[in-house]
Design a protein around this motif. Structure first.
Motif, mmCIF file in Angstrom:
data_model
loop_
_atom_site.group_PDB
_atom_site.id
_atom_site.type_symbol
_atom_site.label_atom_id
_atom_site.label_comp_id
_atom_site.label_asym_id
_atom_site.label_seq_id
_atom_site.Cartn_x
_atom_site.Cartn_y
_atom_site.Cartn_z
ATOM 1 N N ILE A 57 0.880 -1.180 0.000
ATOM 2 C CA ILE A 57 0.000 0.000 0.000
ATOM 3 C C ILE A 57 0.907 1.217 0.000
ATOM 4 O O ILE A 57 1.559 1.518 1.006
ATOM 5 N N LYS A 58 0.996 1.881 -1.149
ATOM 6 C CA LYS A 58 2.026 2.912 -1.291
ATOM 7 C C LYS A 58 1.482 4.332 -1.297
ATOM 8 O O LYS A 58 2.233 5.296 -1.206
ATOM 9 N N LYS A 59 0.144 4.448 -1.456
ATOM 10 C CA LYS A 59 -0.431 5.806 -1.411
ATOM 11 C C LYS A 59 -0.721 6.142 0.052
ATOM 12 O O LYS A 59 -1.850 6.073 0.521
ATOM 13 N N VAL A 60 0.363 6.434 0.753
ATOM 14 C CA VAL A 60 0.302 6.618 2.201
ATOM 15 C C VAL A 60 0.887 7.986 2.552
ATOM 16 O O VAL A 60 1.864 8.415 1.946
ATOM 17 N N ALA A 61 0.237 8.676 3.503
ATOM 18 C CA ALA A 61 0.802 9.934 4.002
ATOM 19 C C ALA A 61 1.035 9.818 5.494
ATOM 20 O O ALA A 61 0.258 9.184 6.204
ATOM 21 N N VAL A 62 2.107 10.444 5.962
ATOM 22 C CA VAL A 62 2.361 10.561 7.397
ATOM 23 C C VAL A 62 2.263 12.046 7.742
ATOM 24 O O VAL A 62 3.000 12.862 7.185
ATOM 25 N N LEU A 63 1.314 12.406 8.604
ATOM 26 C CA LEU A 63 1.155 13.805 8.994
ATOM 27 C C LEU A 63 1.878 14.058 10.313
ATOM 28 O O LEU A 63 1.670 13.335 11.289
ATOM 29 N N GLU A 64 2.707 15.075 10.325
ATOM 30 C CA GLU A 64 3.469 15.397 11.541
ATOM 31 C C GLU A 64 3.302 16.879 11.832
ATOM 32 O O GLU A 64 3.562 17.707 10.976
ATOM 33 N N LYS A 65 2.868 17.203 13.059
ATOM 34 C CA LYS A 65 2.593 18.623 13.352
ATOM 35 C C LYS A 65 3.869 19.452 13.461
ATOM 36 O O LYS A 65 3.860 20.637 13.197
ATOM 37 N N GLY A 66 4.962 18.838 13.861
ATOM 38 C CA GLY A 66 6.241 19.556 13.932
ATOM 39 C C GLY A 66 7.167 19.027 12.860
ATOM 40 O O GLY A 66 6.863 19.084 11.678
#
Lengths: 421, 94
Positions: A57-66
């Motif tokens: 599964i390659k359409k992946v996002a990692v959201l990081e606030k900093g």
């Protein structure tokens, strides 16, 4: 992305280091992803990596606030071990340790994993019996574990305080395959490897709200715009309750407490193991970094807090424990100390589970022990998200275990989060 | 250091006190459902901001207090005795 190997090191050495490419991209957010992981710490990055690597599964996002590696990933004492005894926990942490053993090769990034042995001192016959039971359970499950008598211990670590009449050292429980690693390198290694497989790492991207549709979370409002995700995973450690309530899911069996870590000035090689000292209310663990700094920590600050800064009574407490066990540290100066926000749970064990929202998955509750768990945490969280059912090892690591009465309480400390150190 | 103004003893360092926990838990009746008891014993709001919490003046007068404190800045807004009758006594004496 340029691979790290001998050929590239030599080539760039001759070219003035000018051909290295950046370690990971800084992409603009796409409007939608198959999976969005909230939290760019070790667990979130590892999850994204294993989603791409193990489950394609390659359409992946990692959201990081900093910025990645700026939260608890950079606020720990980097200890890796698998000395757990409860069913589910020992298999999980042993799998994690096995992943650590090959992590540098797996990620093509030197995480400086050093299996220098984890030495847990005991000070009474009762403590010896108790730890022998745990370490025998480990051996029965194929994990390495051994006891060192006083003679062996004195030979291996000659400069402990062997003259403490109140808490005499009788020996130690040892896991030789345990040790430590470089925390920043783990974050960067997972980020780089995940990015290479197509994962978008979105930094400075804080989640501000969720839009619901038919019971599911349809999209996430962030400081960088609205992002849709077919599946969403939380991996935000101490801030889990905040996101949980943002999604209107009520309460969690988690309290946020802060834990401090300390680093001294660098000294010549002094300590070749991770040493743990816990007796009479003291709790202290210490190792020496490759730079020579002594890295150590103790208990929580004992009151609930979201502040990423420590308080002075615990500094004193930890210093006293250090002097009790390592008098030779007496004149060493402290360089830095800082605190991370721990997601302390009601039984001291973690959650990798489904939630009341069908496209939302939870990874939380790592207490003191999130660093060593990060590879397996990513592995089994990715497995849960991809296959929509938990692996056997984590089948009881869910939010329903309290009502069912199957708490996973290693210490037997009861439902008080601050006691699960 | 957090300074806690104990209504009985005056202002002291927080190291004289022991942190209890959430002061807003309402325990259900003894014959309430398992779900309600699970919620009361194991589930918490875990507030980021001002919360009511209990502290025990364990190295002082050994009284339990309800403290309204921010879990972000550690600022304290109010402190009163846990027991409602003692609240009245402290108030009348002042």
């Amino acid at each position: 992305m340029t691979k790290f190997n001998a050929w590239n090191v030599i080539k760039n050495g001759l070219n003035g280091q000018s051909y290295w490419t950046r370690q990971w991209r800084d992409p603009e957010p796409k409007s939608s992803y198959d999976v969005v992981i909230i939290g760019g710490g070790l667990h979130g990055l590892a999850t994204a990596y294993y989603l791409a690597k193990n489950h394609n599964i390659k359409k992946v996002a990692v959201l990081e606030k900093g910025w990645i590696g700026g939260g608890n990933a950079g606020r720990n004492t980097t200890i890796v071990r698998s000395n757990y005894m409860m069913p589910g926990n020992h298999e999980f942490y042993e799998h994690s340790l096995k992943l650590w053993e090959n992590l540098s090769h797996e990620l093509n990034y030197n995480v400086m994993f050093s299996q220098r042995a984890h030495v847990s001192l005991f000070h009474s016959p009762g403590a010896k019996d108790s730890v022998s039971r745990i370490y025998n359970i480990m051996r029965l499950h194929g994990t390495d574990a051994e006891l060192w008598d006083l003679k062996t211990l004195k030979k291996k670590i000659p400069h402990l305080n062997y003259h403490n009449s109140r808490f005499p050292i009788l020996g130690a429980a040892v896991q030789k395959r345990a040790g430590n690693a470089r925390h920043d390198a783990v974050a960067w290694g997972y980020a780089r490897a995940a990015d290479t497989l197509g994962v978008d790492i979105l930094q400075n991207c804080e989640v501000t709200g969720f839009a619901r549709k038919n019971g599911n979370i349809e999209s996430i409002q962030t400081s960088r715009g609205i992002i849709k995700g077919k599946k969403i995973g939380f991996a935000v450690a101490g801030n889990t309750s905040v996101l949980w309530q943002m999604a209107e899911l009520g309460n969690l069996p988690i309290e946020s407490h802060k834990l401090q870590a300390f680093v001294s000035e660098a000294v010549k090689p002094l300590l070749d193991q991770v040493v743990v000292y816990g007796v009479g209310g003291a709790h202290f663990y210490i190792s020496q970094s490759d730079k020579g700094s002594m890295v150590f920590g103790g208990d929580l600050d004992w009151y609930k807090s979201y502040a990423q800064r420590g308080n002075l009574p615990m500094v004193q407490d930890v210093a006293e424990a250090a002097m009790a066990i390592f008098p030779s540290l007496g004149r060493i100066r402290l360089l830095r100390h800082w605190a991370g926000v721990m997601d302390m749970t009601m039984d001291g064990s973690f959650f990798i589970c489904k939630t009341p929202i069908s496209n939302l998955y939870l990874n939380a509750g790592w207490n003191y022990g999130g660093f060593k768990a990060s590879p397996a945490s990513g592995w089994y969280f990715a497995d849960l998200i991809a296959n929509e059912s938990p692996h056997n090892y984590v089948q009881n690591h869910n939010l329903e275990r309290f009502e069912k009465g199957i708490n996973i309480d290693e210490r037997g400390a009861g439902p008080d989060p601050k006691l699960h150190g | 250091m957090i300074r806690i103004n104990c209504p009985y003893c005056g202002e002291r360092d927080h190291s004289e006190f022991s942190y209890g926990g959430d002061a807003t838990i309402n325990y259900p009746s003894l014959d309430a459902s398992e779900k309600e008891w699970t919620e009361a014993i194991f589930f918490r709001k875990n507030i980021k901001g001002f919360q009511f919490e209990t502290w025990h003046h364990s190295n002082g007068c050994r009284m339990w207090l309800v403290v309204e404190r921010s879990t972000v800045t550690h600022e304290i807004k109010s402190i009163k005795p846990c027991h409602p009758d003692l609240q009245k006594v402290v108030k009348n004496n002042k």
